[in-house]
Design a protein around this motif. Structure first.
Motif, PDB file in Angstrom:
ATOM      1  N   VAL A   4      -6.433   5.955  -1.504  1.00 63.58           N
ATOM      2  CA  VAL A   4      -5.250   6.644  -1.603  1.00 63.58           C
ATOM      3  C   VAL A   4      -5.467   8.108  -1.331  1.00 63.58           C
ATOM      4  CG1 VAL A   4      -3.419   7.240  -2.907  1.00 63.58           C
ATOM      5  CG2 VAL A   4      -4.395   4.854  -3.092  1.00 63.58           C
ATOM      6  N   LYS A   5      -4.851   8.729  -0.299  1.00 62.91           N
ATOM      7  CA  LYS A   5      -4.814   9.844  -0.273  1.00 62.91           C
ATOM      8  C   LYS A   5      -3.695  10.801   0.060  1.00 62.91           C
ATOM      9  CE  LYS A   5      -7.406  13.037   3.398  1.00 62.91           C
ATOM     10  NZ  LYS A   5      -8.499  12.440   4.551  1.00 62.91           N
ATOM     11  N   ALA A  57       0.811  -1.103  -0.060  1.00 67.12           N
ATOM     12  CA  ALA A  57      -0.125  -0.038  -0.111  1.00 67.12           C
ATOM     13  C   ALA A  57       0.849   1.252  -0.087  1.00 67.12           C
ATOM     14  CB  ALA A  57      -0.801   0.049   1.016  1.00 67.12           C
ATOM     15  N   GLU A  58       2.000   1.044   0.497  1.00 70.21           N
ATOM     16  CA  GLU A  58       3.019   2.246   0.719  1.00 70.21           C
ATOM     17  C   GLU A  58       3.694   2.772  -0.616  1.00 70.21           C
ATOM     18  OE1 GLU A  58       3.448  -0.535   2.598  1.00 70.21           O
ATOM     19  OE2 GLU A  58       2.635   0.295   4.413  1.00 70.21           O
ATOM     20  N   GLY A  59       3.691   1.645  -1.412  1.00 72.70           N
ATOM     21  CA  GLY A  59       4.026   1.668  -2.813  1.00 72.70           C
ATOM     22  C   GLY A  59       3.062   2.599  -3.723  1.00 72.70           C
ATOM     23  N   ILE A  60       1.894   2.419  -3.624  1.00 72.88           N
ATOM     24  CA  ILE A  60       1.041   3.369  -4.319  1.00 72.88           C
ATOM     25  C   ILE A  60       0.963   4.648  -3.867  1.00 72.88           C
ATOM     26  CG2 ILE A  60      -1.620   3.322  -4.952  1.00 72.88           C
ATOM     27  CD1 ILE A  60      -1.619   0.377  -4.494  1.00 72.88           C
ATOM     28  N   LEU A  81      -5.258  -3.105  -0.519  1.00 75.75           N
ATOM     29  CA  LEU A  81      -4.297  -2.285  -1.332  1.00 75.75           C
ATOM     30  C   LEU A  81      -2.967  -3.139  -1.188  1.00 75.75           C
ATOM     31  CD1 LEU A  81      -4.831   1.530  -0.911  1.00 75.75           C
ATOM     32  CD2 LEU A  81      -5.206   0.010  -2.995  1.00 75.75           C
ATOM     33  N   SER A  82      -2.786  -3.782  -0.067  1.00 76.70           N
ATOM     34  CA  SER A  82      -1.447  -4.330  -0.063  1.00 76.70           C
ATOM     35  C   SER A  82      -1.389  -5.734  -1.020  1.00 76.70           C
ATOM     36  CB  SER A  82      -1.394  -5.011   1.426  1.00 76.70           C
ATOM     37  OG  SER A  82      -2.469  -5.677   1.541  1.00 76.70           O
ATOM     38  N   ALA A  83      -2.357  -6.007  -1.545  1.00 74.95           N
ATOM     39  CA  ALA A  83      -2.456  -7.260  -2.652  1.00 74.95           C
ATOM     40  C   ALA A  83      -1.938  -6.531  -4.034  1.00 74.95           C
ATOM     41  CB  ALA A  83      -3.702  -7.761  -2.738  1.00 74.95           C
ATOM     42  N   VAL A 138      -8.128  -5.019  -7.426  1.00 73.50           N
ATOM     43  CA  VAL A 138      -7.831  -5.784  -6.137  1.00 73.50           C
ATOM     44  C   VAL A 138      -8.940  -5.424  -5.244  1.00 73.50           C
ATOM     45  CG1 VAL A 138      -6.379  -5.269  -4.118  1.00 73.50           C
ATOM     46  CG2 VAL A 138      -5.387  -5.320  -6.425  1.00 73.50           C
ATOM     47  N   VAL A 139      -9.643  -3.976  -5.378  1.00 75.80           N
ATOM     48  CA  VAL A 139     -10.680  -3.859  -4.201  1.00 75.80           C
ATOM     49  C   VAL A 139     -12.054  -4.114  -4.864  1.00 75.80           C
ATOM     50  CG1 VAL A 139      -9.353  -2.022  -3.283  1.00 75.80           C
ATOM     51  CG2 VAL A 139     -10.979  -1.464  -5.379  1.00 75.80           C
TER      52      VAL A 139
END
Lengths: 124, 164
Positions: A33-34, A2-5, B96-98, A120-121
């Motif tokens: 993402v914010k 999630a940090e990557g995005i 999101l981690s996926a 993904v979501v």
């Protein structure tokens, strides 16, 4: 990851002059993402503000001009560009001096990333 | 509804079965306007199943109309509950981690339109003569435009005489 995005969108904000925030939200304005500069008005980050795009785009798609893709809103000091990736929405909040054409052109840049997030979501 | 009408000639048991078919099958064929009075007349003579049929027809028309109509009142923002907001936010974070890191495209260093900077930078500079020519042409165009003015000769509003 999630940090990557998050980092990806942070870079986008840092690299383009005038961009104050980029938000990837669902149709109700819940952020995935914010990335926001402290200078951005807090009202523009509220879910009630961000969710107006999905309902407005839905109605605008009935005008007989095919599906609505994006909406640009100009305010005295800010401009907001919403992109439809329904069920996701990308909102860019920038200063009124920022180059609007450049902001609209950013769609090509983050399109693939947002689509990956969308897959993904899906189903949440 | 075409099936509903044609079932008049069938036996009772078969009619009921055929009436249900288009409803359950979700037939998306549009209903011709001219057919509706016939259907209504038929439905009045039938039992409660026909009424359900009519109800579904009406609700379908209502649904289609609502889908096409631009409803300004629906543009009011609907706020979601704080708890639901937090719950969904948390779910998104875990999902999101996926996301596969290979799908992340690193942002380009230059904005769109400047994809090949080396060709732009390596090209010969514009000759001074060309720049002077462009400036001169621009000044000339400016001078010509400033000399433009509207000469008022006739009345802008023309009165037409009444024929009567």
């Amino acid at each position: 990851m999630a940090e990557g995005i998050h980092h990806y969108f942070e870079e986008l904000v840092a690299k383009h002059e005038g961009i104050l925030a980029i938000l990837v939200t669902d149709r109700d304005g819940v952020p995935l993402v914010k990335v926001a500069d402290p200078k951005v008005p807090q009202n523009a980050l509220r879910a009630s503000f961000l969710s107006t795009f999905s309902t407005t785009a839905e109605q605008a798609s009935k005008l007989g001009l095919s599906k609505n893709k994006s909406i640009v809103c100009f305010f005295a000091s800010y401009q907001v560009v919403h992109f439809s990736f329904l069920p996701l929405v990308v909102s860019i909040i920038a200063t009124s001096q920022a180059n609007t054409g450049l902001l609209l052109g950013l769609e090509k840049e983050f399109e693939e990333t947002v689509k990956a997030v969308k897959v993904v979501v899906d189903g949440v | 509804m075409g099936c509903c009408f044609s079932s008049e000639e069938d036996t009772d048991g078969q009619r009921q079965a055929s009436e249900r078919d288009p409803l359950l099958g979700g037939s998306s064929a549009p209903i011709a306007n001219g057919q509706r009075p016939v259907d209504d007349a038929h439905n009045h003579s039938s039992g409660p199943i026909s009424r359900t049929d009519e109800q579904s027809l009406l609700s379908r028309i209502l649904h289609q109309t609502a889908h096409k109509v631009i409803d300004v009142s629906s543009t009011e923002p609907h706020s979601i509950e704080r708890t639901e907001y937090m719950e969904r936010s948390r779910q998104y974070m875990s999902k999101l981690s996926a996301v596969n890191s290979s799908t992340l495209h690193s942002p380009t260093d230059l904005p769109n339109g400047v994809k090949v900077p080396q060709s732009v930078l390596a090209s010969d500079p514009i000759p001074q003569g060309d720049i002077a020519f462009a400036i001169q042409a621009a000044k000339g165009a400016d001078a010509s435009l400033s000399g433009f003015h509207v000469e008022h000769r006739d009345e802008l509003v023309v009165q037409f005489e009444s024929s009567s």
